[in-house]
Design a protein around this motif. Structure first.
Motif, PDB file in Angstrom:
ATOM      1  N   LYS A 188     -15.651  64.711 123.616  1.00  0.00           N
ATOM      2  CA  LYS A 188     -17.047  65.323 123.118  1.00  0.00           C
ATOM      3  C   LYS A 188     -16.896  66.439 122.022  1.00  0.00           C
ATOM      4  CE  LYS A 188     -17.503  68.840 126.760  1.00  0.00           C
ATOM      5  NZ  LYS A 188     -18.520  69.399 127.750  1.00  0.00           N
ATOM      6  N   ASP A 189     -15.510  67.013 122.009  1.00  0.00           N
ATOM      7  CA  ASP A 189     -15.163  67.960 121.019  1.00  0.00           C
ATOM      8  C   ASP A 189     -14.729  67.177 119.676  1.00  0.00           C
ATOM      9  OD1 ASP A 189     -16.089  70.100 122.734  1.00  0.00           O
ATOM     10  OD2 ASP A 189     -14.307  70.038 123.665  1.00  0.00           O
ATOM     11  N   PHE A 190     -14.598  66.104 119.739  1.00  0.00           N
ATOM     12  CA  PHE A 190     -14.192  65.474 118.594  1.00  0.00           C
ATOM     13  C   PHE A 190     -12.574  66.050 118.222  1.00  0.00           C
ATOM     14  CE2 PHE A 190     -18.431  64.365 118.245  1.00  0.00           C
ATOM     15  CZ  PHE A 190     -18.481  63.137 117.883  1.00  0.00           C
ATOM     16  N   ARG A 191     -11.865  66.229 119.081  1.00  0.00           N
ATOM     17  CA  ARG A 191     -10.535  66.610 118.954  1.00  0.00           C
ATOM     18  C   ARG A 191      -9.432  65.462 119.098  1.00  0.00           C
ATOM     19  NH1 ARG A 191     -11.089  72.329 121.319  1.00  0.00           N
ATOM     20  NH2 ARG A 191     -12.418  73.442 120.231  1.00  0.00           N
ATOM     21  N   THR A 192      -9.823  64.468 119.984  1.00  0.00           N
ATOM     22  CA  THR A 192      -8.902  63.611 120.325  1.00  0.00           C
ATOM     23  C   THR A 192      -9.334  62.126 119.714  1.00  0.00           C
ATOM     24  OG1 THR A 192      -8.473  64.393 122.405  1.00  0.00           O
ATOM     25  CG2 THR A 192      -7.936  62.271 122.421  1.00  0.00           C
ATOM     26  N   TYR A 244      -2.713  47.425 119.417  1.00  0.00           N
ATOM     27  CA  TYR A 244      -2.106  48.695 119.900  1.00  0.00           C
ATOM     28  C   TYR A 244      -2.904  49.699 119.922  1.00  0.00           C
ATOM     29  CZ  TYR A 244       2.305  45.838 119.558  1.00  0.00           C
ATOM     30  OH  TYR A 244       3.117  44.828 119.367  1.00  0.00           O
ATOM     31  N   ILE A 245      -3.262  50.286 120.902  1.00  0.00           N
ATOM     32  CA  ILE A 245      -4.246  51.453 121.119  1.00  0.00           C
ATOM     33  C   ILE A 245      -3.312  52.845 121.316  1.00  0.00           C
ATOM     34  CG2 ILE A 245      -6.204  52.462 122.145  1.00  0.00           C
ATOM     35  CD1 ILE A 245      -7.192  49.823 122.562  1.00  0.00           C
ATOM     36  N   TYR A 246      -3.740  53.781 120.410  1.00  0.00           N
ATOM     37  CA  TYR A 246      -2.879  55.308 120.685  1.00  0.00           C
ATOM     38  C   TYR A 246      -3.788  56.163 120.699  1.00  0.00           C
ATOM     39  CZ  TYR A 246       1.410  52.764 119.224  1.00  0.00           C
ATOM     40  OH  TYR A 246       2.510  51.565 119.060  1.00  0.00           O
ATOM     41  N   GLU A 247      -3.617  57.273 121.431  1.00  0.00           N
ATOM     42  CA  GLU A 247      -4.392  58.289 121.269  1.00  0.00           C
ATOM     43  C   GLU A 247      -3.582  59.723 120.878  1.00  0.00           C
ATOM     44  OE1 GLU A 247      -8.350  57.941 124.271  1.00  0.00           O
ATOM     45  OE2 GLU A 247      -6.813  59.634 124.717  1.00  0.00           O
ATOM     46  N   PHE A 248      -4.139  60.501 119.958  1.00  0.00           N
ATOM     47  CA  PHE A 248      -3.703  61.641 119.364  1.00  0.00           C
ATOM     48  C   PHE A 248      -4.555  62.790 119.494  1.00  0.00           C
ATOM     49  CE2 PHE A 248      -2.148  57.883 117.291  1.00  0.00           C
ATOM     50  CZ  PHE A 248      -0.774  58.027 117.615  1.00  0.00           C
ATOM     51  N   THR A 249      -4.118  63.959 119.273  1.00  0.00           N
ATOM     52  CA  THR A 249      -4.911  64.995 119.079  1.00  0.00           C
ATOM     53  C   THR A 249      -4.701  65.256 117.276  1.00  0.00           C
ATOM     54  OG1 THR A 249      -4.175  66.266 121.104  1.00  0.00           O
ATOM     55  CG2 THR A 249      -5.108  67.772 119.265  1.00  0.00           C
ATOM     56  N   VAL A 250      -6.157  65.506 116.976  1.00  0.00           N
ATOM     57  CA  VAL A 250      -6.160  65.495 115.506  1.00  0.00           C
ATOM     58  C   VAL A 250      -5.344  66.667 115.040  1.00  0.00           C
ATOM     59  CG1 VAL A 250      -7.654  65.922 113.548  1.00  0.00           C
ATOM     60  CG2 VAL A 250      -8.605  64.996 115.552  1.00  0.00           C
ATOM     61  N   GLY A 251      -4.438  66.207 114.004  1.00  0.00           N
ATOM     62  CA  GLY A 251      -3.608  66.992 113.277  1.00  0.00           C
ATOM     63  C   GLY A 251      -2.218  67.070 113.865  1.00  0.00           C
ATOM     64  N   GLU A 252      -1.886  66.357 115.034  1.00  0.00           N
ATOM     65  CA  GLU A 252      -0.693  66.418 115.633  1.00  0.00           C
ATOM     66  C   GLU A 252       0.318  65.536 114.679  1.00  0.00           C
ATOM     67  OE1 GLU A 252       0.543  64.557 119.152  1.00  0.00           O
ATOM     68  OE2 GLU A 252      -1.659  63.963 119.382  1.00  0.00           O
ATOM     69  N   PRO A 253       1.851  65.836 114.423  1.00  0.00           N
ATOM     70  CA  PRO A 253       2.770  64.966 113.772  1.00  0.00           C
ATOM     71  C   PRO A 253       2.701  63.676 114.222  1.00  0.00           C
ATOM     72  CG  PRO A 253       3.538  67.099 114.234  1.00  0.00           C
ATOM     73  CD  PRO A 253       2.442  67.019 114.897  1.00  0.00           C
TER      74      PRO A 253
END
Length: 201
Positions: A61-65, A77-86
């Motif tokens: 809900k915070d639009f960070r993932t 292939y499905i991946y999840e990331f925190t926005v901005g992580e390398p």
């Protein structure tokens, strides 16, 4: 007893009317408020998708993932990331994506709280066509309308046909409603439609 039943029925009709009217207002207001950014998202995604197919979705809900679905000839292939992580840029480069282009697209989506973007294939007169689906979850204008609903916008390359109620029609059979994923879509303008769904994809 009859009065209670009539009152309940009237309340249901009023809520339904509010919902229908509000859904149109929310979708139209959101579109025109963010029109330039939405156009950038549509064009950017279309160009990046032509290079290699993928979808993007925010899963919190915070639009960070952000979830990235990378589509190949045989598998997805499905991946999840925190926005901005390398790891995000590293993974995109591994699959030969434009890491810069997709990062900019993610920033645009995040800036207007756009939940999901995807390409959708459909057919008109046996010819394959494409449209862009963009899902949003704006704050509703009425507390009765804030339950779990997503507003899905469709972006067409060509003007579409609509009935007198503004519902999207199949071009070949103009009196037949065209459904996308089982949903009926309504006109915002000649190339952009909306629907309200219980799921964002």
């Amino acid at each position: 007893m009859i009065n209670r039943m009539m009152s309940g029925l009237l309340a249901a009709v009023v809520v339904t009317g509010l919902y229908s009217c509000s859904a149109k207002n929310i979708s139209s207001n959101y579109y025109y408020e963010h029109e330039k950014v939405l156009e950038k998202i549509e064009q950017s995604y279309k160009e990046l998708y032509r290079q290699k197919p993928f979808t993007l979705a925010f899963t919190d809900k915070d639009f960070r993932t952000v979830s990235v679905e990378i589509i190949t000839d045989s598998l997805s292939y499905i991946y999840e990331f925190t926005v901005g992580e390398p790891r995000l840029s590293d993974t995109l480069r591994k699959y030969n994506f434009s890491a810069t282009g997709i990062t900019r697209l993610i920033d645009l989506m995040q800036s207007i709280r756009c939940t999901w973007v995807n390409n959708f294939d459909y057919y008109v007169d046996e010819q394959k066509k494409f449209l862009i689906l963009i899902s949003i979850k704006p704050v509703a204008l009425h507390p009765l309308l804030t339950y779990k609903k997503y507003y899905i916008l469709t972006f067409y390359s060509q003007p579409q046909q609509f009935d007198e109620k503004g519902r999207l029609l199949d071009k070949r059979k103009r009196r037949r409603l065209r459904k996308i994923n089982g949903e009926i879509f309504h006109r915002i303008n000649d190339k952009v439609c909306y629907t309200v769904s219980g799921q964002f994809r």
